[in-house]
Design a protein around this motif. Structure first.
Motif, PDB file in Angstrom:
ATOM      1  N   GLY A 115      -0.976  -7.739   1.984  1.00 32.53           N
ATOM      2  CA  GLY A 115      -0.129  -7.704   2.186  1.00 32.53           C
ATOM      3  C   GLY A 115       1.125  -7.135   1.119  1.00 32.53           C
ATOM      4  N   ARG A 133       8.483   0.607   6.851  1.00 31.61           N
ATOM      5  CA  ARG A 133       7.083   0.658   6.621  1.00 31.61           C
ATOM      6  C   ARG A 133       6.757   2.209   6.025  1.00 31.61           C
ATOM      7  NH1 ARG A 133       2.624   0.275  11.158  1.00 31.61           N
ATOM      8  NH2 ARG A 133       0.222   0.760  10.067  1.00 31.61           N
ATOM      9  N   GLU A 139       1.407  -2.594   6.529  1.00 29.73           N
ATOM     10  CA  GLU A 139       1.787  -3.657   8.431  1.00 29.73           C
ATOM     11  C   GLU A 139       1.572  -5.095   7.614  1.00 29.73           C
ATOM     12  OE1 GLU A 139      -1.256  -2.012  10.491  1.00 29.73           O
ATOM     13  OE2 GLU A 139      -0.352  -3.308  12.584  1.00 29.73           O
ATOM     14  N   GLU A 140       1.198  -5.221   6.906  1.00 35.22           N
ATOM     15  CA  GLU A 140       0.406  -6.445   7.298  1.00 35.22           C
ATOM     16  C   GLU A 140       1.805  -7.404   6.271  1.00 35.22           C
ATOM     17  OE1 GLU A 140      -1.630  -9.572   7.385  1.00 35.22           O
ATOM     18  OE2 GLU A 140      -1.261 -10.798   6.123  1.00 35.22           O
ATOM     19  N   ILE A 142       5.172  -6.217   6.351  1.00 40.00           N
ATOM     20  CA  ILE A 142       5.586  -6.336   7.402  1.00 40.00           C
ATOM     21  C   ILE A 142       5.362  -7.357   8.433  1.00 40.00           C
ATOM     22  CG2 ILE A 142       7.360  -5.413  10.003  1.00 40.00           C
ATOM     23  CD1 ILE A 142       6.586  -2.829   7.937  1.00 40.00           C
ATOM     24  N   ARG A 143       4.113  -7.989   8.617  1.00 40.67           N
ATOM     25  CA  ARG A 143       3.539  -9.137   9.553  1.00 40.67           C
ATOM     26  C   ARG A 143       4.915 -10.235   9.179  1.00 40.67           C
ATOM     27  NH1 ARG A 143       0.815 -13.542  10.651  1.00 40.67           N
ATOM     28  NH2 ARG A 143      -0.330 -12.854   7.811  1.00 40.67           N
ATOM     29  N   GLN A 144       4.213 -10.283   7.863  1.00 38.89           N
ATOM     30  CA  GLN A 144       4.062 -12.307   6.870  1.00 38.89           C
ATOM     31  C   GLN A 144       6.060 -12.025   6.794  1.00 38.89           C
ATOM     32  OE1 GLN A 144       1.974 -12.022   3.036  1.00 38.89           O
ATOM     33  NE2 GLN A 144       0.232 -11.540   3.891  1.00 38.89           N
ATOM     34  N   THR A 146       7.888 -11.544   8.326  1.00 37.10           N
ATOM     35  CA  THR A 146       8.679 -11.439   9.657  1.00 37.10           C
ATOM     36  C   THR A 146       8.143 -13.085  10.596  1.00 37.10           C
ATOM     37  OG1 THR A 146       7.761  -9.624  10.774  1.00 37.10           O
ATOM     38  CG2 THR A 146       8.636 -11.532  12.722  1.00 37.10           C
ATOM     39  N   ALA A 147       6.849 -13.453   9.685  1.00 37.07           N
ATOM     40  CA  ALA A 147       6.210 -15.009  10.348  1.00 37.07           C
ATOM     41  C   ALA A 147       7.561 -16.227   8.833  1.00 37.07           C
ATOM     42  CB  ALA A 147       4.991 -15.490   9.708  1.00 37.07           C
ATOM     43  N   CYS A 156      13.198  -9.700  12.061  1.00 39.04           N
ATOM     44  CA  CYS A 156      13.329  -8.300  11.007  1.00 39.04           C
ATOM     45  C   CYS A 156      12.555  -7.294  12.606  1.00 39.04           C
ATOM     46  CB  CYS A 156      12.037  -9.319  10.523  1.00 39.04           C
ATOM     47  SG  CYS A 156      11.111  -7.820   9.639  1.00 39.04           S
ATOM     48  N   SER A 157      12.642  -6.196  12.177  1.00 39.03           N
ATOM     49  CA  SER A 157      12.214  -4.999  12.970  1.00 39.03           C
ATOM     50  C   SER A 157      12.076  -3.897  12.165  1.00 39.03           C
ATOM     51  CB  SER A 157      13.072  -4.977  14.146  1.00 39.03           C
ATOM     52  OG  SER A 157      14.243  -3.964  13.137  1.00 39.03           O
ATOM     53  N   GLU A 158      10.691  -3.504  12.475  1.00 53.24           N
ATOM     54  CA  GLU A 158      10.459  -2.636  11.297  1.00 53.24           C
ATOM     55  C   GLU A 158      11.097  -1.353  11.687  1.00 53.24           C
ATOM     56  OE1 GLU A 158       5.816  -1.766  11.385  1.00 53.24           O
ATOM     57  OE2 GLU A 158       5.563  -0.084  12.094  1.00 53.24           O
TER      58      GLU A 158
END
Ligand code: CIR
Length: 258
Positions: A115, A133, A139-140, A142-144, A146-147, A156-158
Motif C-alpha cells: 500500500g 487515487r 488502491e491497496e 486506500i483499502r488500508q 479505509t480499514a 473514507c471515499s475514493e
C-alpha cells in the motif's frame, strides 16, 4: 470555531533545490527566500491560535518540508503513511518521533507496503475523508486507510484523479460546507453537496488554501481567490509560497494541523 490546537512543520533543507518537480511552475527554488517564506508561514499559523512544533531540516530528503505527505492526523488517531514517491518514502520514519509527542502508540497506525499513500491525497471533512487515487496513493493504500478509519468510526471515499499531483492540489475544504475547487473538481459529483467556490483557471494553484480556526491562509498573488475567500466571511492571511510552488508544493503541504 476552534478545531486545531497543534501544527507540525519541518524547516526546508538546502537540498530542497533538488526536490521533485513536474515543471509546471518553472525555476529552481531559492533556498534563502524559501527560509524567509517558511518563517512567514510559521508566523501566520501562530496567529491562528495553534502551537507550532518546528522540526529540524533533514538534508537526506529534499522534499521533507512537505510534512503533510508522510502522516495523516485525525481527531482520533495518527496514521503514518507510506509515500509513493521513492525519494520521499523514508520521510515516514522521520515524522514518527514528532507524532509520538501527541499520540500514544495505540493511537498510531501505519500504511504498509504494497500500500502507498501520501497525506496530500487525503482531505478531511469532519469524520469523513476523501482520498485521491493518484500516482502516489494506490488502491491497496486506500483499502488500508479505509480499514483503519473504520476502526475509529470514521469513513473514507475514493476520488479518481486525472490531472493533479495530489487531491488537495485542486480541492480544499474550508469548513462550514465551503469548498474551493479548481479544474477537474469543479464538476465531480461527489462534491455537489458542498458550496463549491470555483477558482479561475489562471489562479488554480490557490485552490490550496488552508483553514485554521476560522482564519484562511491564502497564497500571495491570487486576487480572485483572496476576494472569494473573504467573500465567504473568513479572516485571511497572505503568505508567499513562490519557492515551494516550483516544487508543486502549496500551503497545505507544509504542515500537519490537528
Ligand atoms: C512532491 O512532488 O512530492 C513535492 N515536490 C511536493 C509535495 C506537495 N505536497 C502536497 O501536495 N501535499
Amino acid at each position: 470555531m476552534k478545531k486545531f490546537n497543534h501544527v507540525i512543520v519541518r524547516r526546508p533543507c538546502k537540498a530542497m533545490v533538488e526536490g521533485i518537480t513536474s515543471g509546471l511552475y518553472p525555476g529552481k527554488p531559492d533556498y534563502e527566500l524559501a527560509l524567509k517564506e517558511h518563517d512567514a508561514y510559521i508566523e501566520a499559523l501562530k496567529q491562528c491560535d495553534v502551537d507550532v512544533t518546528v522540526l529540524d531540516a533533514d538534508e537526506r530528503y529534499p522534499d521533507s518540508c512537505f510534512v503533510e505527505d508522510p502522516a495523516l492526523i485525525t481527531r482520533k488517531c495518527a496514521i503514518i503513511t507510506n509515500p509513493g514517491a521513492e525519494s520521499r518514502n523514508g520521510e515516514k520514519d522521520e515524522i514518527i518521533g514528532a507524532v509520538k509527542k501527541f499520540f500514544s502508540d495505540d493511537q498510531i497506525e501505519y500504511i504498509k507496503a504494497p500500500g502507498t499513500l501520501e497525506g496530500g491525497d487525503v482531505m478531511m471533512v469532519g469524520d469523513h475523508f476523501y482520498v485521491g487515487r493518484s500516482a502516489r496513493t494506490n488502491e491497496e493504500g486506500i483499502r488500508q486507510l479505509t480499514a483503519i478509519l473504520a476502526k475509529y468510526d470514521m469513513t473514507c471515499s475514493e476520488v479518481k484523479l486525472e490531472e493533479v499531483l495530489h487531491l488537495k492540489t485542486g480541492v480544499n475544504y474550508l469548513e462550514d460546507n465551503n469548498m474551493l475547487v479548481s479544474g477537474e473538481f469543479v464538476t465531480k459529483p461527489e462534491f455537489d453537496k458542498y458550496n463549491r467556490v470555483q477558482i479561475p483557471e489562471d489562479e488554480a494553484y490557490a485552490a490550496n488554501c488552508i483553514w485554521v480556526n476560522d482564519t484562511v491562509i491564502v497564497p500571495e498573488g491570487y486576487p480572485a481567490v483572496l476576494a472569494a475567500v473573504q467573500g465567504l466571511g473568513y479572516k485571511t492571511i497572505l503568505v508567499d509560497t513562490s519557492e515551494y510552488r516550483k516544487l508543486d508544493g502549496g500551503l497545505s503541504c507544509l504542515s500537519l494541523r490537528f
